[in-house]
Every structure is written in structure tokens, then in C-alpha cells.
Design an enzyme around this catalytic site. Sequence first.
Site, PDB file in Angstrom:
ATOM      1  N   HIS A 177       0.592  -0.966   0.080  1.00 45.64           N
ATOM      2  CA  HIS A 177      -0.280  -0.081  -0.128  1.00 45.64           C
ATOM      3  C   HIS A 177       0.824   1.220  -0.080  1.00 45.64           C
ATOM      4  CE1 HIS A 177      -3.856   1.810   0.423  1.00 45.64           C
ATOM      5  NE2 HIS A 177      -3.394   2.250   1.417  1.00 45.64           N
ATOM      6  N   ARG A 229       1.267   3.418  -3.330  1.00 44.69           N
ATOM      7  CA  ARG A 229      -0.354   4.002  -3.845  1.00 44.69           C
ATOM      8  C   ARG A 229       0.466   5.732  -2.955  1.00 44.69           C
ATOM      9  NH1 ARG A 229      -5.826   4.495  -4.884  1.00 44.69           N
ATOM     10  NH2 ARG A 229      -6.761   5.494  -3.408  1.00 44.69           N
TER      11      ARG A 229
END
Length: 320
Positions: free
Chosen positions: A249, A252
Site C-alpha cells: 500500500h 499508493r
Amino acid sequence: MTLAASMQSLVQEYLNERRSLGFALGISGRQLMAFARFADQFGHCGPLTSDIILAWARGQATRSTPITWARRLEVVRPFAKYRARIEAGTEIPAADIFGRAHRRLTPHIYTETEITDLVAAAGQLSPQDTLRPATYETLFGLIAATGLRLSEALHLRCSAVDLDQNQLTVRCTKFRKSRLLPLHSTVTAALGRYVEVRQRYVVANPDAFFFVSPSGAALKDRTVHHVFEGLRTTLGWTARGTHPAPRIHDLRHTFICRRVLLWQEQGADIDNAMLALTTYVGHTKVSDTYWYLSGVPELMAAAGRHFEQFASDLGENGHG
């Protein structure tokens, strides 16, 4: 004599009711079932108690932290409230026993070298004569280049990848919204190379998942995380954020932060640009996108430089 219902059956009853009302309860549902299995294995009977809930929340993992305990507690409390309406004696632990469940943790912002090394290492996965290396090389590269959530990347269908128009269609995402993502030509080229490799192993089908295992099956979230963790260990990264280790993540987070840094260098109108970025990454509110930026050292340094320039300009204009 009626046997007491298992905790798993009670949790399933709760999930069925909530889902019938339109709540997805994907991750939280799996966590609740994990709690139910724990309670059944522990031999818990009768109404829910704070003791059994807190025992599961703390878990057995040596690296478990209070924020993890707080988030687990957050998952169980709605179920406990539901059971309290049905079964007398049900206990509902206070929400703040372990502190706040949602605290700002600084992400690991990847360097260009780290991203390049990750993609290259993925391309060297074994066995080399299968689709596996190309799948992970392209998957991690796409997330880094577009800021997609892992779940969005794994749910992409072949029909959603339009190489002729340089765009992806991300359908029914986290907030049940769909969006169209323009792609840089280099991203389109990488996706095109993957399609060529994919066709050698898997029959083309517009409705099939784009990223698949060598057998043609959809990739599972936990499998991808396992592969990433192996690559992370091999690459020997040191976490620069406050999470124990770099995460998928964080790619991102990196995409969003580096995009804003680039706009700052170009002198773009950040407020207007952020609205476009919010749409691109699939957020419902621009504040959600700004949340990704807070506490990131690179952006704080850029903000400091801008303020110094602003203060210097004021002084030169006689406003000091």
C-alpha cells in the site's frame, strides 16, 4: 437440551443480516470469523464477555501492537452491540481501552531505485518458464505507476484494459464507484508486453481477470502479500516510516506524494490539481487524498522551502 450455538454460527447470522442491508463487510467479516473461531476453540459458551473479546484483540503475535488491538476491538464491538440486543449479559468493551484505532502512521515513501529494484526482482521470480514472473513484475509496476489499490488491480478484467486508448476502467471499487484512468505510454507498453506473455499460457477471455496465476486462476490477496514479503526480504529494505516494514500500500502513498512533489516543482496550482488527483485515485473527498500527504518528510521539506521563499519575498517587498 438445546446445545448452545457456536460463535461462528452467531457471527455468520450477524454478517448475513448486515449484508442483506447492503454492507459488504469484506475484511471486517473475515476478521469477525477469525474471532469466532478463536472463541470456539477457546471453548467459550454463553454471552459475549469482555475477557474473550480482549483476549482475541491482543492476539498471540509477538509483533502485535496496541493500534492492532484497537482495530480488532473496533471490528468486534458492532457485533457485541448486536448480540446485546438479543442475549442478556452480553458485554461491550469500551472503545478506547487500547487507545485510538486510527492513528497517523508515516508511510514508507519508495525511492525510484527501490521501485525499479522491486519490479526487476519480481521479473526474476521462479519458475522462469511460467507466467508467474511477468504477472508480479507487471502487477507491482502498475500499482507504482497508477496508485491503484491492490484489490483494484487484482479485480481488473481483461476487458477493462484498453491498450489502444491508453486507459484502464476500474469498476465498482472501495466506494462502489467506477473510474477511467488515463495511462502513460510506458505503462501501456508494459501492459502490452504482459498481454503477449499471458496469451502464451492462458486463453484470452475479455471477462477473465487480467492478472492471473500460471494456472489461469485469479490471484489471491494473501498470496500476493506473501510474494511481496519475500521480495522485500531479498531486497533488504529498511523501513523509513513508522510501520514495521514497507508495504504494498505504500506504493499508493508514494504515487500520490511524488505526484504532488512534481506539481510543486512545476509550479502547478496544487488546489486544483488535487481535485483531479482525488478523482484519479478513487477517493470520495479531497481531504482523503490530503490525508495521504500528512507527515511525509519529503513534502514537509518542500513546504518548508516554499515558506522560506514566501518569507524572503515579503522581506524584499518591505513587509517584514
